[in-house]
Write a protein that holds these residues in place. Structure first.
Motif, PDB file in Angstrom:
ATOM      1  N   TRP A  87       0.560  25.028  73.813  1.00 13.07           N
ATOM      2  CA  TRP A  87      -0.683  25.133  73.061  1.00 13.07           C
ATOM      3  C   TRP A  87      -1.127  23.775  72.531  1.00 13.07           C
ATOM      4  O   TRP A  87      -0.350  22.830  72.443  1.00 13.07           O
ATOM      5  CB  TRP A  87      -0.549  26.117  71.910  1.00 13.07           C
ATOM      6  N   VAL A  88      -2.405  23.734  72.174  1.00 15.40           N
ATOM      7  CA  VAL A  88      -2.987  22.598  71.459  1.00 15.40           C
ATOM      8  C   VAL A  88      -3.860  23.163  70.344  1.00 15.40           C
ATOM      9  O   VAL A  88      -4.550  24.173  70.527  1.00 15.40           O
ATOM     10  CB  VAL A  88      -3.806  21.677  72.396  1.00 15.40           C
ATOM     11  N   ILE A  89      -3.771  22.551  69.174  1.00 19.04           N
ATOM     12  CA  ILE A  89      -4.597  22.937  68.024  1.00 19.04           C
ATOM     13  C   ILE A  89      -5.448  21.735  67.635  1.00 19.04           C
ATOM     14  O   ILE A  89      -4.928  20.644  67.418  1.00 19.04           O
ATOM     15  CB  ILE A  89      -3.742  23.367  66.813  1.00 19.04           C
ATOM     16  N   ILE A  90      -6.762  21.953  67.546  1.00 18.71           N
ATOM     17  CA  ILE A  90      -7.697  20.918  67.103  1.00 18.71           C
ATOM     18  C   ILE A  90      -8.123  21.234  65.678  1.00 18.71           C
ATOM     19  O   ILE A  90      -8.503  22.361  65.368  1.00 18.71           O
ATOM     20  CB  ILE A  90      -8.953  20.870  68.007  1.00 18.71           C
ATOM     21  N   ASP A  91      -8.043  20.241  64.799  1.00 14.73           N
ATOM     22  CA  ASP A  91      -8.502  20.366  63.416  1.00 14.73           C
ATOM     23  C   ASP A  91      -9.863  19.678  63.327  1.00 14.73           C
ATOM     24  O   ASP A  91      -9.959  18.453  63.436  1.00 14.73           O
ATOM     25  CB  ASP A  91      -7.494  19.692  62.484  1.00 14.73           C
ATOM     26  N   LYS A 126      -9.590  29.482  59.714  1.00 16.97           N
ATOM     27  CA  LYS A 126     -10.210  28.661  58.676  1.00 16.97           C
ATOM     28  C   LYS A 126      -9.175  27.869  57.894  1.00 16.97           C
ATOM     29  O   LYS A 126      -9.491  26.829  57.324  1.00 16.97           O
ATOM     30  CB  LYS A 126     -11.010  29.539  57.706  1.00 16.97           C
ATOM     31  N   ASP A 127      -7.913  28.358  57.869  1.00 20.23           N
ATOM     32  CA  ASP A 127      -6.888  27.733  57.042  1.00 20.23           C
ATOM     33  C   ASP A 127      -5.674  27.204  57.805  1.00 20.23           C
ATOM     34  O   ASP A 127      -4.773  26.612  57.209  1.00 20.23           O
ATOM     35  CB  ASP A 127      -6.417  28.708  55.967  1.00 20.23           C
ATOM     36  N   GLY A 128      -5.601  27.425  59.108  1.00 20.70           N
ATOM     37  CA  GLY A 128      -4.465  26.985  59.891  1.00 20.70           C
ATOM     38  C   GLY A 128      -3.256  27.902  59.788  1.00 20.70           C
ATOM     39  O   GLY A 128      -2.206  27.608  60.359  1.00 20.70           O
ATOM     40  N   GLU A 129      -3.401  29.007  59.070  1.00 16.30           N
ATOM     41  CA  GLU A 129      -2.300  29.959  58.876  1.00 16.30           C
ATOM     42  C   GLU A 129      -2.598  31.320  59.511  1.00 16.30           C
ATOM     43  O   GLU A 129      -1.753  31.891  60.183  1.00 16.30           O
ATOM     44  CB  GLU A 129      -2.031  30.155  57.373  1.00 16.30           C
ATOM     45  N   VAL A 160      -9.130  25.288  65.979  1.00 15.33           N
ATOM     46  CA  VAL A 160      -9.239  26.006  67.247  1.00 15.33           C
ATOM     47  C   VAL A 160      -7.940  25.764  68.013  1.00 15.33           C
ATOM     48  O   VAL A 160      -7.495  24.619  68.155  1.00 15.33           O
ATOM     49  CB  VAL A 160     -10.449  25.523  68.085  1.00 15.33           C
ATOM     50  N   LYS A 161      -7.368  26.854  68.497  1.00 18.04           N
ATOM     51  CA  LYS A 161      -6.097  26.783  69.231  1.00 18.04           C
ATOM     52  C   LYS A 161      -6.302  27.333  70.637  1.00 18.04           C
ATOM     53  O   LYS A 161      -6.780  28.453  70.806  1.00 18.04           O
ATOM     54  CB  LYS A 161      -5.035  27.606  68.507  1.00 18.04           C
ATOM     55  N   PHE A 162      -5.951  26.522  71.638  1.00 14.80           N
ATOM     56  CA  PHE A 162      -5.925  26.991  73.019  1.00 14.80           C
ATOM     57  C   PHE A 162      -4.461  27.130  73.390  1.00 14.80           C
ATOM     58  O   PHE A 162      -3.685  26.185  73.253  1.00 14.80           O
ATOM     59  CB  PHE A 162      -6.615  26.000  73.960  1.00 14.80           C
ATOM     60  N   GLU A 163      -4.092  28.339  73.858  1.00 14.66           N
ATOM     61  CA  GLU A 163      -2.694  28.606  74.196  1.00 14.66           C
ATOM     62  C   GLU A 163      -2.574  29.149  75.610  1.00 14.66           C
ATOM     63  O   GLU A 163      -3.190  30.153  75.953  1.00 14.66           O
ATOM     64  CB  GLU A 163      -2.086  29.601  73.217  1.00 14.66           C
ATOM     65  N   GLY A 164      -1.799  28.460  76.415  1.00 13.63           N
ATOM     66  CA  GLY A 164      -1.464  28.969  77.739  1.00 13.63           C
ATOM     67  C   GLY A 164      -0.221  29.833  77.606  1.00 13.63           C
ATOM     68  O   GLY A 164       0.831  29.348  77.181  1.00 13.63           O
TER      69      GLY A 164
END
Length: 181
Positions: A87-91, A126-129, A160-164
């Motif tokens: 995964w990748v998470i964009i803040d 909205k909060d990363g949790e 936003v999280k994109f997860e393979g």
């Protein structure tokens, strides 16, 4: 008729406008760049990284370069993986309304599109949790050209999280299983 041309000189544009009465030059032209790419150069986290400096590095995940530059910038690639997710998470650093994630797969000869997972999802927070899934795809065929648009109903989010969740093996890379975007 009016013909215009611009010349980029650092942060200022110089403009020459011509018509049947002559030409006038201006160095007063101003510009602003608007982008709907909220991920561009924002802080991020990745689940893993294949370390082959300077290629495939995590720093390329949102640098704005969307073409594969062979032996320069080939996008981000996860470490080798055999069954788990990547995964990748964009803040985006503030809450924004989002409705699309755009993926740019690798396009470098025989490796075209192999890094795009077979199954994946997009989650927002909205909060990363607390995460909400806004897009899911399964049994995705290997892309052969162009960007991949993942559209969903507009939602307010900071992260936003994109997860393979099911990665694709690449026969051109000893059947290693990685995610590349």
């Amino acid at each position: 008729s009016i013909l215009g041309s611009t010349e980029n000189s650092g942060y200022q544009y110089y403009c020459a406008v011509s018509n049947e009465y002559g030409t006038t030059n201006s160095n007063i032209a101003s510009y602003s760049i608007a982008s709907d790419n909220y991920a561009l150069k924002q802080p991020f986290e990745v689940s893993s990284n294949q370390v082959v400096d300077p290629y495939f590095m995590a720093k390329y995940i949102n640098d704005g370069i969307t073409d594969t530059l062979v032996l320069q910038n080939e996008g981000w690639t996860s470490a080798e993986n055999h069954g788990g997710s990547e995964w990748v998470i964009i803040d985006m650093e503030s809450v924004k309304q989002v409705s699309r994630v755009k993926l740019y797969p690798r396009y470098d000869g025989t490796n075209n599109g192999y890094g795009i997972p077979i199954d994946y999802n997009v989650q927002v927070s909205k909060d990363g949790e607390t995460w909400t899934t806004v897009y899911s795809a399964t049994d995705v065929e290997r892309p052969t050209s162009g960007a991949i648009y993942l559209d969903f109903d507009p939602v307010d989010a900071r992260y936003v999280k994109f997860e393979g969740t099911k990665l694709r093996a690449n026969p051109m890379d000893d059947n290693r299983v990685r995610m590349q975007i």
